[in-house]
Motif scaffolding. Sequence first.
Motif, PDB file in Angstrom:
ATOM      1  N   HIS A  65      27.770 -27.705 135.440  1.00  0.00           N
ATOM      2  CA  HIS A  65      27.857 -26.341 134.901  1.00  0.00           C
ATOM      3  C   HIS A  65      26.564 -25.595 135.191  1.00  0.00           C
ATOM      4  N   GLU A  66      26.658 -24.262 135.243  1.00  0.00           N
ATOM      5  CA  GLU A  66      25.486 -23.469 135.599  1.00  0.00           C
ATOM      6  C   GLU A  66      24.649 -23.064 134.397  1.00  0.00           C
ATOM      7  N   ALA A  67      25.152 -23.270 133.203  1.00  0.00           N
ATOM      8  CA  ALA A  67      24.346 -22.995 132.014  1.00  0.00           C
ATOM      9  C   ALA A  67      23.147 -23.933 131.967  1.00  0.00           C
ATOM     10  N   ARG A  68      22.146 -23.558 131.190  1.00  0.00           N
ATOM     11  CA  ARG A  68      20.974 -24.404 131.044  1.00  0.00           C
ATOM     12  C   ARG A  68      21.354 -25.773 130.495  1.00  0.00           C
ATOM     13  N   ARG A  69      20.570 -26.766 130.850  1.00  0.00           N
ATOM     14  CA  ARG A  69      20.915 -28.148 130.561  1.00  0.00           C
ATOM     15  C   ARG A  69      20.937 -28.462 129.058  1.00  0.00           C
ATOM     16  N   GLN A  95      22.763 -12.163 134.535  1.00  0.00           N
ATOM     17  CA  GLN A  95      23.214 -13.407 135.163  1.00  0.00           C
ATOM     18  C   GLN A  95      23.304 -14.558 134.172  1.00  0.00           C
ATOM     19  N   GLU A  96      23.390 -14.248 132.902  1.00  0.00           N
ATOM     20  CA  GLU A  96      23.379 -15.272 131.875  1.00  0.00           C
ATOM     21  C   GLU A  96      24.669 -16.090 131.855  1.00  0.00           C
ATOM     22  N   SER A  97      24.497 -17.368 131.502  1.00  0.00           N
ATOM     23  CA  SER A  97      25.623 -18.258 131.244  1.00  0.00           C
ATOM     24  C   SER A  97      25.313 -18.974 129.930  1.00  0.00           C
ATOM     25  N   THR A  98      25.409 -18.224 128.849  1.00  0.00           N
ATOM     26  CA  THR A  98      25.004 -18.732 127.537  1.00  0.00           C
ATOM     27  C   THR A  98      26.216 -18.895 126.620  1.00  0.00           C
ATOM     28  N   GLU A  99      27.248 -19.500 127.167  1.00  0.00           N
ATOM     29  CA  GLU A  99      28.469 -19.726 126.393  1.00  0.00           C
ATOM     30  C   GLU A  99      28.246 -20.638 125.188  1.00  0.00           C
ATOM     31  N   THR A 100      27.164 -21.425 125.213  1.00  0.00           N
ATOM     32  CA  THR A 100      26.878 -22.329 124.105  1.00  0.00           C
ATOM     33  C   THR A 100      26.843 -21.592 122.772  1.00  0.00           C
ATOM     34  N   TYR A 101      26.300 -20.372 122.750  1.00  0.00           N
ATOM     35  CA  TYR A 101      26.239 -19.611 121.508  1.00  0.00           C
ATOM     36  C   TYR A 101      27.628 -19.474 120.883  1.00  0.00           C
ATOM     37  N   TYR A 102      28.620 -19.275 121.710  1.00  0.00           N
ATOM     38  CA  TYR A 102      29.966 -19.014 121.226  1.00  0.00           C
ATOM     39  C   TYR A 102      30.766 -20.305 121.045  1.00  0.00           C
ATOM     40  N   LEU A 103      30.461 -21.330 121.843  1.00  0.00           N
ATOM     41  CA  LEU A 103      31.113 -22.620 121.658  1.00  0.00           C
ATOM     42  C   LEU A 103      30.740 -23.237 120.317  1.00  0.00           C
ATOM     43  N   HIS A 104      29.568 -22.921 119.829  1.00  0.00           N
ATOM     44  CA  HIS A 104      29.076 -23.462 118.563  1.00  0.00           C
ATOM     45  C   HIS A 104      29.685 -22.743 117.365  1.00  0.00           C
ATOM     46  N   THR A 105      30.487 -21.697 117.620  1.00  0.00           N
ATOM     47  CA  THR A 105      30.948 -20.805 116.572  1.00  0.00           C
ATOM     48  C   THR A 105      32.433 -20.989 116.291  1.00  0.00           C
ATOM     49  N   PRO A 106      32.814 -21.478 115.113  1.00  0.00           N
ATOM     50  CA  PRO A 106      34.241 -21.574 114.775  1.00  0.00           C
ATOM     51  C   PRO A 106      34.871 -20.189 114.714  1.00  0.00           C
ATOM     52  N   ASP A 140      16.172 -25.556 132.352  1.00  0.00           N
ATOM     53  CA  ASP A 140      15.786 -25.009 131.056  1.00  0.00           C
ATOM     54  C   ASP A 140      14.684 -23.960 131.201  1.00  0.00           C
ATOM     55  N   VAL A 141      14.989 -22.929 131.952  1.00  0.00           N
ATOM     56  CA  VAL A 141      14.079 -21.807 132.164  1.00  0.00           C
ATOM     57  C   VAL A 141      14.901 -20.526 132.133  1.00  0.00           C
ATOM     58  N   HIS A 142      14.222 -19.394 132.059  1.00  0.00           N
ATOM     59  CA  HIS A 142      14.934 -18.124 132.198  1.00  0.00           C
ATOM     60  C   HIS A 142      15.528 -18.032 133.596  1.00  0.00           C
ATOM     61  N   PHE A 143      16.651 -17.336 133.708  1.00  0.00           N
ATOM     62  CA  PHE A 143      17.259 -17.190 135.025  1.00  0.00           C
ATOM     63  C   PHE A 143      16.242 -16.521 135.958  1.00  0.00           C
ATOM     64  N   PRO A 144      16.000 -17.121 137.119  1.00  0.00           N
ATOM     65  CA  PRO A 144      14.890 -16.665 137.959  1.00  0.00           C
ATOM     66  C   PRO A 144      15.213 -15.420 138.783  1.00  0.00           C
ATOM     67  N   GLY A 145      14.216 -14.952 139.504  1.00  0.00           N
ATOM     68  CA  GLY A 145      14.370 -13.795 140.377  1.00  0.00           C
ATOM     69  C   GLY A 145      15.154 -14.115 141.630  1.00  0.00           C
ATOM     70  N   LEU A 169      21.622 -28.433 125.400  1.00  0.00           N
ATOM     71  CA  LEU A 169      22.675 -27.900 124.538  1.00  0.00           C
ATOM     72  C   LEU A 169      23.766 -27.159 125.308  1.00  0.00           C
ATOM     73  N   GLY A 170      23.824 -27.320 126.622  1.00  0.00           N
ATOM     74  CA  GLY A 170      24.978 -26.827 127.357  1.00  0.00           C
ATOM     75  C   GLY A 170      26.201 -27.652 126.990  1.00  0.00           C
ATOM     76  N   LEU A 171      27.398 -27.196 127.364  1.00  0.00           N
ATOM     77  CA  LEU A 171      28.614 -27.937 127.040  1.00  0.00           C
ATOM     78  C   LEU A 171      28.572 -29.346 127.617  1.00  0.00           C
ATOM     79  N   GLY A 172      27.832 -29.541 128.698  1.00  0.00           N
ATOM     80  CA  GLY A 172      27.699 -30.874 129.270  1.00  0.00           C
ATOM     81  C   GLY A 172      27.118 -31.871 128.287  1.00  0.00           C
ATOM     82  N   ALA A 173      26.228 -31.414 127.414  1.00  0.00           N
ATOM     83  CA  ALA A 173      25.649 -32.308 126.410  1.00  0.00           C
ATOM     84  C   ALA A 173      26.712 -32.778 125.429  1.00  0.00           C
ATOM     85  N   GLU A 174      27.585 -31.875 125.009  1.00  0.00           N
ATOM     86  CA  GLU A 174      28.666 -32.247 124.094  1.00  0.00           C
ATOM     87  C   GLU A 174      29.674 -33.162 124.786  1.00  0.00           C
ATOM     88  N   LEU A 175      29.993 -32.862 126.035  1.00  0.00           N
ATOM     89  CA  LEU A 175      30.918 -33.717 126.770  1.00  0.00           C
ATOM     90  C   LEU A 175      30.345 -35.116 126.938  1.00  0.00           C
TER      91      LEU A 175
END
Length: 343
Positions: A277-281, A149-160, A312-317, A283-289
Amino acid sequence: MSDIYPVEALEAHDADETETEDIDLVTAVNHTLHQEMGRDDTVRVMGYDIGPIGGVYRATEGLLEEYGDERVIDTPLSENGIIGTAVGMAMAGERIVPEIQFMGFSYPAFGQIMYALVKMYDRTGGDAEIPLTVRMAYGGGVKALEYHQESTETYYLHTPGVRVVCPSTPYQAKGLLAASIRHDDPVLFMEPKKIYRGGEQSVPTDEYTLPLDEVRVVHEGEDVTVLTWGAMVRHAVAAGEAVDASVEVVDIRSLSPLDVDAVLESVKRTGRCVVVHEARRTLGLGAELSALVNEYALDRLKAPVKRATGYDVHFPGHDIEDDYLPDEERARYAIEAVMNYEF
């Protein structure tokens, strides 16, 4: 709000000039893969479970029967191997569409993505094009297990070196995926699995593409801009309809490269900005916006930028998953907060 929000409320497009079909988002993905494989013999798909069973979401259903096992490659369970092999095939002139079943499963392939996929064009001085589209289901809302259930697009947004694209409707899915597959650079194509079957929409049966570097204004407004994408778009639209304000909902859809000019133009005009956005708060894209708005439009703001995001926690149960995910209520709260703010 119901999980299935009327798709017609999310998008208006001119479908009068062509034949259409009423399909959901995952079917739009499937039809686009059929279309692109039929159009171009160099297009191959690969991943585990994509062959006989048609993928866990049935996104690749019927491809093996239509195009055979040399173009529909059912791989071992090895994301690292899938991406590494796909990069080599792309360098050899193939147009590859690997599937990573869940975004959380992409981590074992992170080295291949960072060392090979995104850097090969630069390392070769532009001699090696990598026409490769990584399809990746992301996000929560389906009561799955950890890493599903991850939404960790930040890893890839940070990557040229890689585009990051995310559709929010069946129409968007077909046009953006076709454009991604035809593009000569790597694309990470995020598919919001929560809305895979979240309502049907009339989609042209003919081929079409959509821009990979432009936002989409879902609903025009004058009082506040809501920036969002993927499964969160319908929550933003519903929230905008529920508040006493004129809300402009902007579907980012191209997360990288970001359509900075369009974002700033909207925020400067409305004077208020909310990001959902559903990613963690952190360093999510919202921070850059938020940083972009503060850097280039601070003098136009009538309130600070507000974010409605995951925590800012692991995706819960399963039992508290719904409390983690942003929804219409949290989006509405953020909109009302900026509307009522006084300096």
